[in-house]
Design an enzyme around this catalytic site. Sequence first.
Site, PDB file in Angstrom:
ATOM      1  N   THR A 104       0.871  -1.186   0.000  1.00  0.00           N
ATOM      2  CA  THR A 104       0.000   0.000   0.000  1.00  0.00           C
ATOM      3  C   THR A 104       0.903   1.229   0.000  1.00  0.00           C
ATOM      4  OG1 THR A 104      -0.262  -0.268   2.404  1.00  0.00           O
ATOM      5  CG2 THR A 104      -2.040  -1.083   0.991  1.00  0.00           C
ATOM      6  N   LYS A 146       4.048  -6.948   4.046  1.00  0.00           N
ATOM      7  CA  LYS A 146       3.778  -5.548   3.739  1.00  0.00           C
ATOM      8  C   LYS A 146       3.416  -4.854   5.037  1.00  0.00           C
ATOM      9  CE  LYS A 146       0.292  -3.557   3.322  1.00  0.00           C
ATOM     10  NZ  LYS A 146      -0.554  -2.654   4.189  1.00  0.00           N
ATOM     11  N   THR A 156      -1.383  -2.690  10.521  1.00  0.00           N
ATOM     12  CA  THR A 156      -1.633  -2.820   9.086  1.00  0.00           C
ATOM     13  C   THR A 156      -0.460  -3.554   8.506  1.00  0.00           C
ATOM     14  OG1 THR A 156      -2.913  -0.850   8.897  1.00  0.00           O
ATOM     15  CG2 THR A 156      -2.051  -1.660   6.901  1.00  0.00           C
ATOM     16  N   ASN A 175      -0.453  10.667   5.592  1.00  0.00           N
ATOM     17  CA  ASN A 175      -1.729  10.271   6.192  1.00  0.00           C
ATOM     18  C   ASN A 175      -2.781  11.355   6.157  1.00  0.00           C
ATOM     19  OD1 ASN A 175      -1.584   7.430   7.426  1.00  0.00           O
ATOM     20  ND2 ASN A 175       0.413   8.321   7.867  1.00  0.00           N
TER      21      ASN A 175
END
Length: 408
Positions: free
Chosen positions: A158, A184, A195, A403
């Site tokens: 991502t 990842k 995540t 972000n």
Amino acid sequence: MQVIEKESIIVLEGGNVTTPKGFKAGGVHCGIKRKRLDLGYIYSDVPAVTAGVYTTNLFQAPPLKVTQESIEKEQMIQAVLVNSGNANACTGEQGLKDAYHMQAAFAEKLCVPNHYVAVTSTGVIGVHLPMEKIDNGIQQVLLEDNEGATLFEKSILTTDTDVKNICVQFVIDGKTITIGGAAKGSGMIHPNMATMLGFITTDAAIGYDDLSAALREVTNQTFNMITVDGDTSTNDMVLVLANGEAKNQPLTKDHPSWSLFMNGLKLVSESLAKQIARDGEGATKLIEVQVKNASDIEVARAVSKSVISSNLVKTAIYGTDANWGRIICAVGYSGQPINPDTITVKIGPITVVENGLPTPFDEDEAKEYLQNELVQIYINLNQGDATATAWGCDLTYDYVKINASYRT
């Protein structure tokens, strides 16, 4: 293939999740993302004993539920299908239907039972999957041009800036055992899964109970000891697939070489965890916090995670400021029974606190040390013999930029 030896374990430079016997992988762009690869798979020639660990977030995404349910049926799977760019999280009943649809479509393509396929997703939360694009991708992903571990490694990313992989080999009972890994993770990283997706393959023969116990133990020492920003995500998991193609005698905790297997699994997991921490969104440095001489392992882990999670510590290291007070502060609010009068703290080789009191040090020397890409903080509690290490990264202006516009 260049090799690097570490005791009786060889780290294979260029090795990956397809290096263990009987595994292949690949990836394709199906259109979830604008340009980059976004659909990948791992496939074993035979069903593989599979163990997993999962996010502690209560909003667990539908793909994780489907995967856990599948593994519970026979403790085995044969393939993993991963999409990036869309997390399929907080998507309700439709999200669950879509996860089952992904599983069934790929199982049909592979001619295997549905429950032999694990599915997972990563990306934006709260958006339904574009199933037509995923269906088209499933029809393309197994083509020879789309095969290769690097394609898989890229397809799961991502906000990561690079792929993450490692592979090790060692010999047990005259058989060469290989463990490969890919992962990842860049943002929303915090202990207890974040995540983060981790995929580990091995051709070792090992039973489900022992593999599960091994993964839990190693995860507590590695993946659960990293943090980037304190957020724990909805989709994270680590899977280990063991297909037995090395043809060794099945490994158990009682096997004389069990510790060798555990060391190999830990080496793979620790490397992937550190690669994730170093690739934190906007990060410029990998931070390692080592706590020793704690009263027990839980204290050591809690203190190391408290320090590595401190935004004030992380920003000070980004600014090359040897602000030891922030480190002591994080130790103090860890909630552990610490004796402040026995603590020694070092930033790299430089002692900044001894027996709970500041000690004179060269600020210029400390500033120069903090310019390194790897910054190590050593905390000696002098209260026992337990040790633990946690990893994280500095907190930079770029983290805010990334972000602040994640969905755009």
